[in-house]
Design an enzyme around this catalytic site. Structure first.
Site, PDB file in Angstrom:
ATOM      1  N   SER A 268       0.835  -1.193   0.000  1.00 61.00           N
ATOM      2  CA  SER A 268       0.000   0.000   0.000  1.00 61.00           C
ATOM      3  C   SER A 268       0.866   1.238   0.000  1.00 61.00           C
ATOM      4  O   SER A 268       1.921   1.278   0.647  1.00 61.00           O
ATOM      5  CB  SER A 268      -0.910   0.017   1.245  1.00 61.00           C
ATOM      6  OG  SER A 268      -1.536   1.276   1.396  1.00 61.00           O
ATOM      7  N   LYS A 269       0.452   2.265  -0.734  1.00 63.31           N
ATOM      8  CA  LYS A 269       1.192   3.527  -0.757  1.00 63.31           C
ATOM      9  C   LYS A 269       1.257   4.144   0.636  1.00 63.31           C
ATOM     10  O   LYS A 269       2.125   4.972   0.918  1.00 63.31           O
ATOM     11  CB  LYS A 269       0.523   4.514  -1.726  1.00 63.31           C
ATOM     12  CG  LYS A 269       0.675   4.131  -3.196  1.00 63.31           C
ATOM     13  CD  LYS A 269       0.052   5.181  -4.083  1.00 63.31           C
ATOM     14  CE  LYS A 269       0.173   4.806  -5.554  1.00 63.31           C
ATOM     15  NZ  LYS A 269      -0.430   5.811  -6.444  1.00 63.31           N
TER      16      LYS A 269
END
Length: 502
Positions: A268-269
């Site tokens: 996930s960013k």
């Protein structure tokens, strides 16, 4: 419009005479592992076929832009060794390479689709679209636009435009299963129209959506192959429809599988530790990070696969090994311990190269100065080089050399006060040490023999030596300390003690 079905065997599907690929990030954050993997695989693909690697910035969603992200993206790619052939900073024949500077191009092309009946103006308000979404959820259906404005006749459209009613432009999806051959996954079939309403291609603010600008730019920039994340796989049939609406030949498509965390969860960013800047700040070498990525999803020769002892390959070696047909179709798990293995290997490789080794010595020297400002430091080139050779199999990254228990490597202790009855043994010890080989096993035997000969308590004498050499109460053994410092620095510190206690 007929479904596009590519029946060419994959081996031939991987080839085109002129290879031009692009990495097209949105400047809505900073470059992360998944983005760097996409950039690298495009870069390797292009360079392995004497092609061009293009950087294009897709900033049509102006509400999500992050200030400074474009510049940082380019710095991160440069740090990683990815050389841009065409892009915002390098220029090229097909610019501008920032989408917000290409609005005039998109306006001209949307008129083409409106005129040939492949697109239409949509006047539905956000309130109506929200009601459609709520109703779909209530009846447990997939929310999608009902294509209401498709049925408006030219006169109705003209009247609404004349009245200044806000509108967007939508593309007409073709009913039926659309098929294409994916470079990595093989045959892919998807009925876009059954799952989605007609997509917006130009928003009411005049900015194109990703799907539309992407197609226009890839065609005008003569992109031959599109390698992108698997999340775009189901959008590809829609993009191919747009190519056909313009009567253009689509590029060849390949979709890269997901990179996963060790526990199988999706990257996930929001994970701060997958930013490229995080790895750089932690002391990870660029090639170590590149090899870490390359070892996590296939695409290279057998000697870089996971069941073989790791080797830190250069970018040129990885380019020669790269084969898009070798990319795994299943998700790849990232194993953090492998990153540290690669980092050690890269440290060793740099030390074995005279030019790289000199740069490394200077990098460490500056790093130590910054971390220990104001201290009296030992930073001679030979000392730094010896420390680096010693550290190859003992640390995972250069900042580890700044830990508290290794401070003595760089900083001489400030206090040399010792008991008067210890001073004479220290003088004798220094004289005899000068004739010893500073190797751990030899030193330990020498320590025991010296203490026995001079009737000294071994533990107490070692404690004194540790304090004189490092100022530490705990840390590496005294023998290892001497081995790390080298004979000259060790004797110099002990002489300083004798001098300060006269």
């Amino acid at each position: 419009m007929q479904s596009f079905i590519q029946k060419t065997p994959i081996a031939r599907f991987c080839t085109k005479e002129t290879v031009r690929v692009r990495f097209a990030p949105s400047p809505t954050g900073f470059l992360h592992l998944g983005g760097l993997r996409t950039a690298l695989y495009n870069y390797f693909f292009a360079k392995s076929r004497n092609g061009a690697f293009i950087l294009r910035i897709e900033d049509t969603d102006q509400s999500r832009l992050v200030e400074g992200a474009i510049e940082q993206l380019q710095r991160d790619l440069d740090w990683a060794g990815v050389q841009i052939d065409e892009g915002p900073s390098t220029g090229g024949c097909y610019g501008p390479y920032i989408q917000s500077q290409r609005l005039h191009i998109y306006r001209g092309h949307v008129e083409t689709l409106l005129n040939n009946g492949s697109a239409y103006h949509c006047f539905c308000t956000e309130k109506r679209l929200e009601l459609l979404r709520r109703e779909a959820i209530r009846v447990r259906e997939v929310p999608k636009y009902d294509n209401r404005c498709r049925s408006l006749n030219p006169q109705e459209v003209g009247e609404k435009l004349a009245q200044g009613i806000p509108s967007c432009v939508r593309f007409k999806l073709v009913a039926g299963v659309q098929s294409y051959l994916d470079l990595i996954y093989g045959g892919f079939n998807y009925d876009v129209a059954a799952n989605e309403g007609d997509p917006v291609i130009v928003k009411s603010d005049g900015f194109p959506t990703y799907h539309f600008a992407n197609v226009i730019d890839d065609h005008l920039m003569k992109i031959s192959h599109v390698l992108r994340g698997v999340e775009w796989q189901i959008s590809t049939p829609k993009h191919i429809m747009m190519y056909r609406a313009f009567n253009w030949e689509p590029p060849l498509f390949g979709h890269l599988p997901l990179l996963m965390n060790p526990d199988g969860s999706k990257l996930s960013k929001r994970q701060g530790d997958i930013r490229i800047g995080h790895y750089r700040d932690q002391g990870i070498f660029p090639l170590a990070l590149i090899n870490f990525i390359a070892s996590s999803g296939g695409g290279f020769g057998k000697d870089s696969e996971q069941n073989v002892k790791p080797k830190c390959y250069t970018i040129g070696e990885l380019t020669r090994q790269f084969d898009v047909c070798r990319i795994n179709a299943h998700s790849g798990k990232l194993m953090p311990e492998r990153l540290f293995d690669f980092n050690r290997l890269e440290l060793k490789r740099k030390l074995e190269d005279s030019e790289e080794g000199e740069k490394l010595v200077e990098e460490v020297r500056e790093m130590v100065k910054k971390h220990f400002p104001g201290d009296s430091l030992q930073l001679g080139s030979e000392h730094v080089r010896n420390i680096l050779h010693w550290s190859v199999n003992r640390v995972t990254k250069l900042p580890d050399l700044l830990s508290d228990d290794l401070k003595f490597i760089w900083v001489s202790p400030k206090s040399y006060k010792i008991a008067e009855n210890d001073l004479v043994p220290i003088r004798i010890f220094v004289e005899k040490l000068d004739k010893q080989v500073l190797e751990r096993d030899n030193l330990n035997a020498f320590f025991k023999s010296f203490c026995k000969e001079h009737q000294l308590k071994f533990g107490s004498f070692m404690k004194t030596l540790r304090s004189l050499l490092s100022g530490l109460k705990e840390g590496p053994s005294v023998a290892e300390m001497m081995e790390i410092l080298g004979k000259e620095n060790t004797i110099e510190r002990l002489h300083a003690c004798i001098k300060n206690n006269k």
